[in-house]
Structure formats: structure tokens, C-alpha cells
Design an enzyme around this catalytic site. Structure first.
Site, PDB file in Angstrom:
ATOM      1  N   CYS A 164       4.196  -5.692  16.205  1.00 48.77           N
ATOM      2  CA  CYS A 164       3.566  -4.682  17.074  1.00 48.77           C
ATOM      3  C   CYS A 164       2.072  -5.002  17.205  1.00 48.77           C
ATOM      4  CB  CYS A 164       3.758  -3.278  16.503  1.00 48.77           C
ATOM      5  SG  CYS A 164       5.483  -2.789  16.421  1.00 48.77           S
ATOM      6  N   CYS A 185      -0.825  -3.049  15.192  1.00 46.15           N
ATOM      7  CA  CYS A 185      -0.571  -2.753  13.777  1.00 46.15           C
ATOM      8  C   CYS A 185      -1.120  -3.842  12.874  1.00 46.15           C
ATOM      9  CB  CYS A 185       0.928  -2.603  13.571  1.00 46.15           C
ATOM     10  SG  CYS A 185       1.376  -2.204  11.879  1.00 46.15           S
ATOM     11  N   CYS A 191      -2.747   2.176   7.981  1.00 44.74           N
ATOM     12  CA  CYS A 191      -2.949   0.817   8.541  1.00 44.74           C
ATOM     13  C   CYS A 191      -2.447  -0.441   7.873  1.00 44.74           C
ATOM     14  CB  CYS A 191      -4.407   0.482   8.835  1.00 44.74           C
ATOM     15  SG  CYS A 191      -5.265   1.647   9.795  1.00 44.74           S
ATOM     16  N   CYS A 202       3.463   8.174   1.382  1.00 47.94           N
ATOM     17  CA  CYS A 202       3.877   7.218   2.390  1.00 47.94           C
ATOM     18  C   CYS A 202       4.068   5.885   1.676  1.00 47.94           C
ATOM     19  CB  CYS A 202       2.773   7.138   3.447  1.00 47.94           C
ATOM     20  SG  CYS A 202       3.087   5.929   4.712  1.00 47.94           S
ATOM     21  N   CYS A 214       5.283  -7.684   7.558  1.00 48.76           N
ATOM     22  CA  CYS A 214       6.241  -7.215   8.552  1.00 48.76           C
ATOM     23  C   CYS A 214       6.385  -8.291   9.619  1.00 48.76           C
ATOM     24  CB  CYS A 214       5.726  -5.919   9.183  1.00 48.76           C
ATOM     25  SG  CYS A 214       6.863  -5.164  10.362  1.00 48.76           S
ATOM     26  N   GLU A 238       0.822  -1.209   0.000  1.00 50.16           N
ATOM     27  CA  GLU A 238       0.000   0.000   0.000  1.00 50.16           C
ATOM     28  C   GLU A 238       0.855   1.257   0.000  1.00 50.16           C
ATOM     29  OE1 GLU A 238      -2.967  -0.045   3.203  1.00 50.16           O
ATOM     30  OE2 GLU A 238      -2.958  -2.236   3.037  1.00 50.16           O
TER      31      GLU A 238
HETATM   32  N1  SAH Z   1       7.890  -0.150  10.936  1.00 44.87           N
HETATM   33  C1  SAH Z   1       8.039   1.259  10.992  1.00 44.87           C
HETATM   34  C2  SAH Z   1       7.227   2.033   9.985  1.00 44.87           C
HETATM   35  C3  SAH Z   1       5.814   1.587   9.706  1.00 44.87           C
HETATM   36  S1  SAH Z   1       4.501   2.030  10.771  1.00 44.87           S
HETATM   37  C4  SAH Z   1       7.769   1.754  12.401  1.00 44.87           C
HETATM   38  O1  SAH Z   1       7.408   0.960  13.239  1.00 44.87           O
HETATM   39  O2  SAH Z   1       7.987   2.924  12.666  1.00 44.87           O
HETATM   40  C5  SAH Z   1       4.316   3.748  10.775  1.00 44.87           C
HETATM   41  C6  SAH Z   1       3.789   4.256  12.094  1.00 44.87           C
HETATM   42  O3  SAH Z   1       2.398   3.923  12.296  1.00 44.87           O
HETATM   43  C7  SAH Z   1       4.536   3.687  13.272  1.00 44.87           C
HETATM   44  O4  SAH Z   1       4.777   4.696  14.216  1.00 44.87           O
HETATM   45  C8  SAH Z   1       3.553   2.668  13.793  1.00 44.87           C
HETATM   46  O5  SAH Z   1       3.822   2.326  15.125  1.00 44.87           O
HETATM   47  C9  SAH Z   1       2.231   3.385  13.577  1.00 44.87           C
HETATM   48  N2  SAH Z   1       1.046   2.531  13.606  1.00 44.87           N
HETATM   49  C10 SAH Z   1       0.930   1.235  13.281  1.00 44.87           C
HETATM   50  N3  SAH Z   1      -0.333   0.784  13.476  1.00 44.87           N
HETATM   51  C11 SAH Z   1      -1.026   1.843  13.909  1.00 44.87           C
HETATM   52  C12 SAH Z   1      -2.396   2.028  14.289  1.00 44.87           C
HETATM   53  N4  SAH Z   1      -3.273   1.042  14.261  1.00 44.87           N
HETATM   54  N5  SAH Z   1      -2.749   3.263  14.701  1.00 44.87           N
HETATM   55  C13 SAH Z   1      -1.863   4.281  14.740  1.00 44.87           C
HETATM   56  N6  SAH Z   1      -0.587   4.171  14.397  1.00 44.87           N
HETATM   57  C14 SAH Z   1      -0.164   2.961  14.001  1.00 44.87           C
END
Ligand code: SAH
Length: 350
Positions: free
Chosen positions: A118, A121, A339, A107, A114, A94
């Protein structure tokens, strides 16, 4: 890894492309022609000034790994465009284009899936399929730009994937996107976001690229952070924050800390005080920025967005401690612009 063994032309630097083309017995100027077409998102069939014979010969041994648009969603609220792309071998990724007064930002994804795990995520729901090639990261920008018919001047690596888990390809992508004959996007217009792979933060600092480093912090103590970000077990906060301080000292670039606000998990005033304490302890007088992101609720994940009142209280608790924080404006909320959920569902239905 299901990648055919053809030469990946769009991942090459112009000098490498020239050598490759010369090795095939073709004139050197053909390399510049092909390079120019690729930067416009044009594949073999539409390269008008190349002889058919040359194209046939080259396409047998080389390929241009531009992704194809599978879905496109345009926000009626703010013009944000979300793309679901498919790579040559059927991976879904995406990208999101955001329209600002100062220009277009994109973006991009750095991996198909991944493996960081987390908890909040969507990108990590099915683990990692594979790393994206430099061409496939660059290709997202080329195709999106061709599609909207406008230049894209800012890049954030905050899409699907952990960029520092695909380090070599991401560095090559950064070199390519910066080339004057290519997309010519300045390093200062590029941000890279990481969940905190500490040794790679040091390697990145040594590259001396003037990009902005964003750190996905999301919690201010190890117990809370490890509970939502498994990477914290490997690289706990003391190591991560020391790396951030060192990154600033080596590069002179201000770090941006991302903090996702999750209702009842990390959004109390006590959490804000702890965050302020952590940042001040490690960064001391160094400049940095805090970006607060109200969590996007992912249906497969059990996290709720903080209330507006809690967000306000969190910001003022930081300000009281002289820490400037901005709450990220939600763009494209009607198309679910963040997302990794499009990928998840596309992959499931495939
Ligand atoms: N892997 C990298 C970049 C991808 S995520 C990282 O972890 O930074 C980009 C950002 O979106 C990160 O800060 C991540 O923690 C956040 N993110 C992921 N899922 C999310 C969600 N459901 N709501 C808000 N932010 C989210």
C-alpha cells in the site's frame, strides 16, 4: 525464515502442551505450571516452582518466544504507549496500547514487515521479512500487559502486517488469546483489519468467530484503489464488496470500513458520494460502519493529510446519504503512535 527448530511452547494449546511435556517424561502438572508462567510473560529462569533439571532439559528442545521491549514511548497527551519489540531472532515489530475509559486496547503486529505494498503505509517499505508465529503475536499482549501492570481487554489486529496473509498463525493466535485460562479476551473484543484478501475473508467467515472484520477500503473505484493498493488488482472492489456482504450474511457481524483521507486524492465530496454509492449498492440494508482516518504523514511517502474543513465536508456528504461515519481520534500523536515507522528505522540502523 530464520527460526530455530525448537518446539514453540507458547503457540501450543494447553492440551498440546500437556502431551508434549508428557512425551519428555515429565509429570503432566508441569504443563499447567509452565502454561501459567508463560501467560504472565515469565521465561525459564524465573519459573520458581520448576526443578532446575526440568527447565534445563526442556529449554534445550523447546522455547518460549516472548518478544523483548527495545523501545517504549509514552504519550504525555493521552497515556498511549508504543512499544518497539524484538523477537528472539532479531525481527522488530510494534504494538500500541491505548487507554480508554472502558479498558485497555492493544494494536498488535501480525507480520515482520508486509508485502501488500500500500502506497501510503510505512510497514511495507522494506517488504515482508517473515510471518509472526502465534506465540509472537500473543507475546506482544502478554509483555505489554505485564509492563503496564494492567489487564488488556481489547485487541485490534491493525499493526504491522496483513493478518490474512499469515492466516493459519493468526487463527491459532485468536484461539489462544480467547482461552479462559489464558488471556481470556472475548472474540467480540477483537477486530481484524485486512486490505482485502478475498478467499481468506470467506475462510474467516467459516470459522464462526465473533470478531469484528475491518476492511481497509480507502477508495471507492477500482482505478483509484489500484493506484494506492496493489492488492486491488488481484481482488477488485466487486469481489471484495461481495465478500463483505457475504461475511455479514454468514456471521451476522457488522463490518467496519476504514477509509484513509488523503488530501487531493480521495477526500472530495464527489469521492464521498461515490463511497456512499458503493457501500449502499453492495451492503443494501445491512448494518455497517465507516471509520475515517486522516492519513498519517510518513516521511518516506508523499501523501498529505486532509484539511479539517475537507474532513468535515466529507463526513456531511456521507451523512446526507444516511451513512454514519466517525473520524478516528488520533491517540498518541506526540509519539507517532501509528505507522510502522519505528520498525523501519530500527531495521535500517541494525
Ligand atoms: N494490513 C491490514 C492491517 C494493518 S494497517 C490492513 O491493511 O487493514 C491498519 C490500518 O492503517 C489500515 O486501514 C491501513 O490502510 C491504515 N494505514 C496504513 N498506513 C497509514 C497511514 N500512513 N495513515 C493512516 N492510515 C494508515
Amino acid at each position: 525464515m530464520d527460526i530455530p527448530n525448537k518446539a514453540d511452547l507458547l503457540s501450543m494449546l494447553p492440551s498440546e502442551l500437556e502431551t508434549f511435556i508428557a512425551e519428555q517424561g515429565e509429570a503432566k502438572f508441569r504443563a499447567a505450571q509452565i502454561y501459567g508462567w508463560m501467560q504472565k510473560g515469565v521465561s525459564w529462569d524465573k519459573m520458581m516452582n520448576l526443578p532446575k533439571r526440568t527447565k534445563e532439559k526442556l529449554s534445550e528442545i523447546a522455547e518460549i518466544r516472548l518478544p523483548s521491549i527495545r523501545e517504549k514511548h509514552v504519550s504525555k497527551l493521552d497515556g498511549t504507549v508504543k512499544y518497539l519489540f524484538e523477537t528472539c531472532d532479531g525481527q522488530f515489530i510494534e504494538s500500541v496500547v491505548m487507554r480508554y475509559h472502558h479498558g485497555n486496547s492493544i494494536c498488535v503486529s501480525s507480520q515482520a514487515g508486509c508485502r501488500m505494498g500500500c502506497k501510503f503505509c510505512a510497514s511495507t517499505l522494506n517488504g515482508l521479512a517473515r510471518n509472526l508465529l502465534p506465540s509472537e503475536i500473543l507475546g506482544q499482549i502478554i509483555i505489554a500487559s505485564a509492563d503496564i501492570g494492567e489487564r488488556i481487554s481489547n485487541v485490534v489486529m491493525m499493526g504491522i502486517g496483513e493478518p490474512l496473509d499469515n492466516y493459519a498463525n493468526v487463527i491459532r493466535f485468536l484461539q489462544l488469546v480467547n482461552l479462559p485460562d489464558g488471556l481470556n479476551i472475548g472474540y467480540r473484543h477483537i477486530s481484524l483489519s485486512t486490505c482485502g484478501i478475498v478467499p481468506k475473508i470467506y475462510e474467516l467467515a467459516e470459522q464462526d468467530m465473533q470478531i469484528t472484520l475491518s476492511i481497509s477500503l480507502h477508495a471507492a473505484n477500482d482505478t483509484a484503489r489500484s493506484a494506492i493498493m496493489p492488492v486491488n488488482n488481484r481482488y477488485p472492489l466487486a469481489e471484495l464488496m461481495t465478500a463483505c456482504r457475504d461475511y455479514f450474511d454468514i456471521t451476522g457481524r457488522r463490518i467496519s470500513f476504514e477509509y484513509t483521507l488523503i488530501s487531493g486524492k480521495n477526500d472530495s465530496e464527489k469521492d464521498a458520494a461515490e463511497l456512499a454509492g458503493l457501500l449502499k449498492h453492495y451492503m443494501e440494508a445491512r448494518p455497517f460502519h465507516v471509520n475515517l482516518i486522516p492519513v498519517n504523514e510518513v516521511s518516506e511517502r508523499d501523501f498529505a493529510r486532509s484539511t479539517d474543513d475537507d474532513i468535515k465536508k466529507f463526513v456531511s456528504a456521507l451523512e446526507k446519504r444516511r451513512i454514519n461515519a466517525t473520524v478516528r481520534r488520533r491517540l498518541g500523536s506526540d509519539i507517532n503512535a501509528s505507522c510502522g515507522q519505528l520498525r523501519y528505522h530500527a531495521q535500517k540502523d541494525h
